[in-house]
Design an enzyme around this catalytic site. Structure first.
Site, PDB file in Angstrom:
ATOM      1  N   TYR A   2     -22.605  16.610 -27.349  1.00  0.00           N
ATOM      2  CA  TYR A   2     -23.424  16.787 -28.564  1.00  0.00           C
ATOM      3  C   TYR A   2     -22.547  16.924 -29.808  1.00  0.00           C
ATOM      4  O   TYR A   2     -22.955  16.520 -30.901  1.00  0.00           O
ATOM      5  CB  TYR A   2     -24.379  17.974 -28.404  1.00  0.00           C
ATOM      6  CG  TYR A   2     -25.616  17.601 -27.609  1.00  0.00           C
ATOM      7  CD1 TYR A   2     -26.686  16.961 -28.227  1.00  0.00           C
ATOM      8  CD2 TYR A   2     -25.697  17.842 -26.240  1.00  0.00           C
ATOM      9  CE1 TYR A   2     -27.809  16.585 -27.514  1.00  0.00           C
ATOM     10  CE2 TYR A   2     -26.813  17.472 -25.513  1.00  0.00           C
ATOM     11  CZ  TYR A   2     -27.873  16.840 -26.146  1.00  0.00           C
ATOM     12  OH  TYR A   2     -28.983  16.448 -25.426  1.00  0.00           O
TER      13      TYR A   2
ATOM     14  N   HIS B  74     -37.925  16.861 -32.001  1.00  0.00           N
ATOM     15  CA  HIS B  74     -36.939  17.060 -30.931  1.00  0.00           C
ATOM     16  C   HIS B  74     -35.756  17.904 -31.386  1.00  0.00           C
ATOM     17  O   HIS B  74     -34.676  17.829 -30.801  1.00  0.00           O
ATOM     18  CB  HIS B  74     -36.486  15.693 -30.383  1.00  0.00           C
ATOM     19  CG  HIS B  74     -37.576  14.963 -29.657  1.00  0.00           C
ATOM     20  ND1 HIS B  74     -37.506  13.630 -29.304  1.00  0.00           N
ATOM     21  CD2 HIS B  74     -38.794  15.392 -29.210  1.00  0.00           C
ATOM     22  CE1 HIS B  74     -38.624  13.282 -28.677  1.00  0.00           C
ATOM     23  NE2 HIS B  74     -39.417  14.315 -28.620  1.00  0.00           N
TER      24      HIS B  74
ATOM     25  N   ASP C 204     -30.861  13.791 -36.146  1.00  0.00           N
ATOM     26  CA  ASP C 204     -29.947  13.705 -37.295  1.00  0.00           C
ATOM     27  C   ASP C 204     -30.671  14.189 -38.553  1.00  0.00           C
ATOM     28  O   ASP C 204     -31.849  14.533 -38.514  1.00  0.00           O
ATOM     29  CB  ASP C 204     -29.426  12.256 -37.460  1.00  0.00           C
ATOM     30  CG  ASP C 204     -30.531  11.252 -37.752  1.00  0.00           C
ATOM     31  OD1 ASP C 204     -31.352  11.512 -38.665  1.00  0.00           O
ATOM     32  OD2 ASP C 204     -30.585  10.188 -37.091  1.00  0.00           O
TER      33      ASP C 204
HETATM   34  P1  OAD Z   1     -35.503   4.452 -28.142  1.00  0.00           P
HETATM   35  O1  OAD Z   1     -34.038   4.188 -27.976  1.00  0.00           O
HETATM   36  O2  OAD Z   1     -36.314   4.657 -26.934  1.00  0.00           O
HETATM   37  O3  OAD Z   1     -36.160   3.247 -28.956  1.00  0.00           O
HETATM   38  C1  OAD Z   1     -35.583   2.783 -30.141  1.00  0.00           C
HETATM   39  C2  OAD Z   1     -36.496   1.723 -30.711  1.00  0.00           C
HETATM   40  O4  OAD Z   1     -35.950   1.320 -31.973  1.00  0.00           O
HETATM   41  C3  OAD Z   1     -36.620   0.454 -29.853  1.00  0.00           C
HETATM   42  O5  OAD Z   1     -38.004   0.148 -29.716  1.00  0.00           O
HETATM   43  C4  OAD Z   1     -35.900  -0.615 -30.674  1.00  0.00           C
HETATM   44  O6  OAD Z   1     -36.509  -1.897 -30.544  1.00  0.00           O
HETATM   45  C5  OAD Z   1     -36.077  -0.082 -32.086  1.00  0.00           C
HETATM   46  N1  OAD Z   1     -35.047  -0.507 -33.051  1.00  0.00           N
HETATM   47  C6  OAD Z   1     -33.751  -0.811 -32.846  1.00  0.00           C
HETATM   48  N2  OAD Z   1     -33.131  -1.118 -33.995  1.00  0.00           N
HETATM   49  C7  OAD Z   1     -34.059  -0.991 -34.975  1.00  0.00           C
HETATM   50  C8  OAD Z   1     -34.047  -1.164 -36.397  1.00  0.00           C
HETATM   51  N3  OAD Z   1     -32.927  -1.511 -37.042  1.00  0.00           N
HETATM   52  N4  OAD Z   1     -35.194  -0.946 -37.069  1.00  0.00           N
HETATM   53  C9  OAD Z   1     -36.341  -0.589 -36.414  1.00  0.00           C
HETATM   54  N5  OAD Z   1     -36.411  -0.415 -35.092  1.00  0.00           N
HETATM   55  C10 OAD Z   1     -35.294  -0.611 -34.372  1.00  0.00           C
HETATM   56  O7  OAD Z   1     -35.628   5.682 -29.181  1.00  0.00           O
HETATM   57  P2  OAD Z   1     -36.841   6.680 -29.414  1.00  0.00           P
HETATM   58  O8  OAD Z   1     -38.145   5.985 -29.282  1.00  0.00           O
HETATM   59  O9  OAD Z   1     -36.557   7.402 -30.680  1.00  0.00           O
HETATM   60  O10 OAD Z   1     -35.523  12.341 -26.810  1.00  0.00           O
HETATM   61  O11 OAD Z   1     -36.655   7.666 -28.205  1.00  0.00           O
HETATM   62  C11 OAD Z   1     -37.510   8.770 -28.101  1.00  0.00           C
HETATM   63  C12 OAD Z   1     -36.775   9.911 -27.447  1.00  0.00           C
HETATM   64  O12 OAD Z   1     -36.162   9.479 -26.231  1.00  0.00           O
HETATM   65  C13 OAD Z   1     -35.603  10.447 -28.245  1.00  0.00           C
HETATM   66  O13 OAD Z   1     -35.983  11.334 -29.283  1.00  0.00           O
HETATM   67  C14 OAD Z   1     -34.824  11.153 -27.199  1.00  0.00           C
HETATM   68  C15 OAD Z   1     -34.856  10.109 -26.109  1.00  0.00           C
HETATM   69  O14 OAD Z   1     -34.678  10.528 -24.813  1.00  0.00           O
HETATM   70  C16 OAD Z   1     -34.838  13.439 -26.460  1.00  0.00           C
HETATM   71  O15 OAD Z   1     -33.625  13.478 -26.423  1.00  0.00           O
HETATM   72  C17 OAD Z   1     -35.729  14.593 -26.110  1.00  0.00           C
END
Ligand code: OAD
Length: 262
Positions: free
Chosen positions: A78, A130, A115
């Site tokens: 982290y 989160h 962040d």
């Molecule tokens: P993910 O990594 O699951 O998904 C990221 C998403 O961002 C994907 O659908 C990509 O297609 C999209 N993406 C990538 N680049 C992008 C850009 N430049 N503009 C827009 N979209 C883009 O991330 P989260 O959905 O945030 O939880 O994940 C949810 C949670 O899963 C996180 O908060 C974390 C993780 O495990 C914990 O740690 C509790």
């Protein structure tokens, strides 16, 4: 609500449709995920090649049991992530979102990101579902602690680093993030559901829609008849409830949307 049998509208048409929904909206709820910070150089979680969960095992790093087993491994990882955030800057997507609020509507940002790039971009109302990399607390007594202003120098992926001791009870400090199996912060969740209840339009940005309960928020909005705009270069679990899908990067779509709003 996106009909897979219909031809995919052009990005320009989708931007027009999204701008029409936002024009005149007084309350906008935004759900952001790792994708909005990707253009700042912060890795997402589920990208097949660069995603954190493709390179590291969530069970070794993001659970209370993992911390109890090996606090130095978890703390070091982290601290590496915190270093990456401290070295990065808000990108045009974060900045456009702050500019949207500066135009007048109440924009409530509900983020899954740990962040502080929304805040550094100038967004005022940000709720961290989160938790935060920047707010450690004691693993034993729960007391909050801060960090000094220094940027830790960590190798890629982090190195084992013993967590500092709590100055109240001597217990190990833990990152202020929500781990798998833990409850979301109550205040942030309440703020999120209230924002959904009161918004006129919802925007989801850069989230795969796989992690609940956050992933349920767009469905909640759509179920109450609120139009949902999705910004993501790829299809996601939220396609079903999105009225408009902007298949583009956040740093491209959000400034273009602002431009259309005039
Ligand atoms: P993910 O990594 O699951 O998904 C990221 C998403 O961002 C994907 O659908 C990509 O297609 C999209 N993406 C990538 N680049 C992008 C850009 N430049 N503009 C827009 N979209 C883009 O991330 P989260 O959905 O945030 O939880 O994940 C949810 C949670 O899963 C996180 O908060 C974390 C993780 O495990 C914990 O740690 C509790």
């Amino acid at each position: 609500m996106i009909d897979p049998c219909q031809p995919v509208p052009s990005l320009g048409d989708s931007l027009d449709a999204a701008a029409a929904l936002l024009r005149g909206a007084g309350r906008i709820a935004v759900l952001s995920g790792a994708g909005i910070s990707a253009e700042s150089g912060i890795p997402t979680f589920r990208d097949a090649l660069t995603g954190l969960w493709a390179r590291f095992d969530a069970g070794d790093l993001a659970t209370p049991e993992a911390f109890e087993r090996d606090p130095a491994l978890v703390w070091g990882w982290y601290e590496w992530r915190r270093m990456k955030v401290l070295q990065s800057q808000p990108n045009p997507g974060h900045l456009a979102l702050a500019r949207l609020a500066a135009r007048g509507p109440q924009v409530t940002v509900i983020t899954q990101n740990v962040d502080d790039l929304h805040e550094r971009a100038g967004s005022r109302e940000v709720h961290h579902l989160h938790g935060s990399l920047h707010a450690p607390r004691c693993f034993e007594c729960g007391r909050s602690h801060g960090f000094g202003p220094q940027i830790p120098d960590e190798p890629e992926g982090g190195r084992r680093l013993a967590p500092p001791a709590c100055d109240h009870c001597g217990g190990p400090l833990r990152p202020g993030v929500v781990w798998f199996g833990e409850m979301l912060p109550e205040d942030a969740w309440r703020a999120a559901t209230e924002a959904i209840a009161h918004c006129e339009v919802m925007i989801t940005i850069g989230t795969s829609g796989l992690v609940f309960p956050a992933a349920g928020l767009p469905g909640l909005a759509a179920g109450r008849g609120k139009p949902v705009i999705q910004i993501n270069p790829t299809a996601t679990e939220h396609d079903d409830c999105a009225r408009v899908a902007l298949r583009a990067r956040a740093g491209e779509a959000l400034p273009a949307l602002l431009e259309r709003l005039g």
